[in-house]
Design a protein around this motif. Structure first.
Motif, PDB file in Angstrom:
ATOM      1  N   VAL A   1       0.853  -1.193   0.000  1.00 33.23           N
ATOM      2  CA  VAL A   1       0.000   0.000   0.000  1.00 33.23           C
ATOM      3  C   VAL A   1       0.886   1.239   0.000  1.00 33.23           C
ATOM      4  N   ALA A   2       0.692   2.095  -0.990  1.00 35.49           N
ATOM      5  CA  ALA A   2       1.481   3.318  -1.123  1.00 35.49           C
ATOM      6  C   ALA A   2       0.641   4.530  -0.744  1.00 35.49           C
ATOM      7  N   HIS A   3       1.263   5.484  -0.074  1.00 33.47           N
ATOM      8  CA  HIS A   3       0.604   6.751   0.253  1.00 33.47           C
ATOM      9  C   HIS A   3       1.660   7.722   0.776  1.00 33.47           C
ATOM     10  N   VAL A   4       1.274   8.974   0.928  1.00 36.73           N
ATOM     11  CA  VAL A   4       2.140   9.979   1.552  1.00 36.73           C
ATOM     12  C   VAL A   4       1.334  10.746   2.601  1.00 36.73           C
ATOM     13  N   ALA A   5       0.622   9.996   3.441  1.00 33.83           N
ATOM     14  CA  ALA A   5      -0.240  10.616   4.453  1.00 33.83           C
ATOM     15  C   ALA A   5       0.549  11.464   5.444  1.00 33.83           C
ATOM     16  N   GLY A   6       1.837  11.159   5.609  1.00 34.00           N
ATOM     17  CA  GLY A   6       2.653  11.927   6.542  1.00 34.00           C
ATOM     18  C   GLY A   6       2.804  13.389   6.168  1.00 34.00           C
ATOM     19  N   LEU A   7       2.497  13.750   4.925  1.00 36.30           N
ATOM     20  CA  LEU A   7       2.516  15.159   4.533  1.00 36.30           C
ATOM     21  C   LEU A   7       1.368  15.926   5.163  1.00 36.30           C
TER      22      LEU A   7
ATOM     23  N   VAL B   1       5.339  13.225  -5.805  1.00 31.95           N
ATOM     24  CA  VAL B   1       5.424  14.210  -6.888  1.00 31.95           C
ATOM     25  C   VAL B   1       4.060  14.845  -7.132  1.00 31.95           C
ATOM     26  N   GLU B   2       3.022  14.011  -7.170  1.00 32.97           N
ATOM     27  CA  GLU B   2       1.666  14.519  -7.398  1.00 32.97           C
ATOM     28  C   GLU B   2       1.253  15.500  -6.305  1.00 32.97           C
ATOM     29  N   ALA B   3       1.534  15.154  -5.044  1.00 34.94           N
ATOM     30  CA  ALA B   3       1.160  16.029  -3.927  1.00 34.94           C
ATOM     31  C   ALA B   3       1.915  17.358  -3.985  1.00 34.94           C
ATOM     32  N   SER B   4       3.179  17.315  -4.382  1.00 36.23           N
ATOM     33  CA  SER B   4       3.989  18.535  -4.431  1.00 36.23           C
ATOM     34  C   SER B   4       3.530  19.486  -5.527  1.00 36.23           C
TER      35      SER B   4
ATOM     36  N   PRO C   1       0.068  22.840  -1.944  1.00 36.83           N
ATOM     37  CA  PRO C   1       0.638  21.634  -1.345  1.00 36.83           C
ATOM     38  C   PRO C   1       0.936  21.833   0.138  1.00 36.83           C
ATOM     39  N   PRO C   2       0.933  20.751   0.900  1.00 36.47           N
ATOM     40  CA  PRO C   2       1.316  20.857   2.306  1.00 36.47           C
ATOM     41  C   PRO C   2       2.811  21.138   2.413  1.00 36.47           C
ATOM     42  N   PRO C   3       3.280  21.639   3.564  1.00 40.03           N
ATOM     43  CA  PRO C   3       4.712  21.855   3.730  1.00 40.03           C
ATOM     44  C   PRO C   3       5.472  20.534   3.628  1.00 40.03           C
TER      45      PRO C   3
ATOM     46  N   VAL D   1      11.739  16.915   0.452  1.00 42.45           N
ATOM     47  CA  VAL D   1      12.446  17.851  -0.426  1.00 42.45           C
ATOM     48  C   VAL D   1      13.646  17.161  -1.067  1.00 42.45           C
ATOM     49  N   LYS D   2      14.386  16.418  -0.253  1.00 42.28           N
ATOM     50  CA  LYS D   2      15.561  15.703  -0.770  1.00 42.28           C
ATOM     51  C   LYS D   2      15.159  14.663  -1.807  1.00 42.28           C
ATOM     52  N   ARG D   3      14.098  13.909  -1.522  1.00 44.30           N
ATOM     53  CA  ARG D   3      13.672  12.864  -2.457  1.00 44.30           C
ATOM     54  C   ARG D   3      13.167  13.456  -3.757  1.00 44.30           C
TER      55      ARG D   3
END
Length: 263
Positions: A182-188, A236-239, A244-246, A252-254
């Protein structure tokens, strides 16, 4: 407004947890286990609704067609408390491996025991892994269930380098079940160890199942590569969203690495 909405959501979230745990107690403990699952799944949906209405954060979970029938292992990224509650409404009879100490908490621990979760004593990792595998195999023999395992163990920031543990490899090998990453970036949006809750849309994807029977190295390679590639795409999509969230330093590095790789 961000601080006020975050404060309001956190307050409502924990009040909802306590109130529902108390109000649903008679139904929950007097019902057969398969019917009692309605209560925690209803609480999960309520929590995500409060998150959307108060904090302004939607949850978009796709890929349900990739969930097999019967028993399987769900392997989500672990970035936030969000991923601890968002997925089990999609599972018929989810099974968690959790710290034994959680079962000692009044009400909460009783709820856990009702659902026959697998408590683990983390004193000795090798002994704990053997005990967990044996207990999980026995539970799966009783009923088809969906085991939820976080391959990295602890929460990690979005974009952080992968740190997958060997435990999921051993459990995959011993149980002989498909694994759904399961992929996500909920931590943003719901950061670990932080108070703020950022508005936007959390996008998560159930990826195609990795079949049982692969060699240990091949399984781990596929799990990491497929999960991380999907997480990179979501990052990438979220950014690129209008607001976008901070982004934490790891994200940023990734993103810089992905931009460099694309050139």
């Amino acid at each position: 407004m961000l601080y006020l909405r975050s404060l309001a959501f956190n307050f409502a979230f924990y009040v909802s947890l306590i109130v529902q745990m108390i109000l649903w107690t008679p139904y929950y403990f007097l019902s057969p286990r398969h019917r009692a699952w309605f209560v925690p799944k209803f609480w999960s949906r309520t929590s995500l609704w409060l998150y959307r209405v108060i904090a302004g954060t939607k949850s978009d979970i796709a890929g349900t067609e990739n969930l097999p029938e019967g028993s399987f292992i769900l392997a989500p990224k672990h970035q936030s408390f969000w991923d601890a509650i968002a997925f089990f409404p999609y599972l018929k009879d989810p099974l968690y491996i959790l710290k034994r100490e959680l079962t000692w908490i009044p009400f909460f621990g009783w709820y856990i025991q009702k659902m026959r979760m697998i408590p683990v004593d983390r004193g000795s990792r090798s002994k704990a892994l053997k005990a967990v595998t044996a207990a999980t195999r026995a539970e799966m023999a009783r009923n088809p269930r969906q085991l939820i395992i976080y391959p990295e163990g602890t929460r990690r920031a979005p974009g952080a380098e992968p740190a997958y543990k060997y435990g999921i490899v051993e459990i995959y090998t011993q149980l002989g079940l498909p694994v759904v990453p399961v992929a996500h970036v909920a931590g943003l949006y719901w950061p670990r160890r932080k108070f703020l809750r950022y508005p936007g849309t959390i996008r998560a994807r159930f990826l195609p199942a990795i079949p049982p029977g692969l060699g240990k190295d091949e399984f781990m390679r596929r799990l990491i590569s497929e999960t991380e590639a999907a997480c990179d795409a979501l990052l990438v999509e979220a950014s690129r969203q209008p607001n976008p969230p901070p982004l934490p330093p790891t994200a940023v590095k990734r993103l810089a690495e992905l931009t460099s790789e694309a050139k």
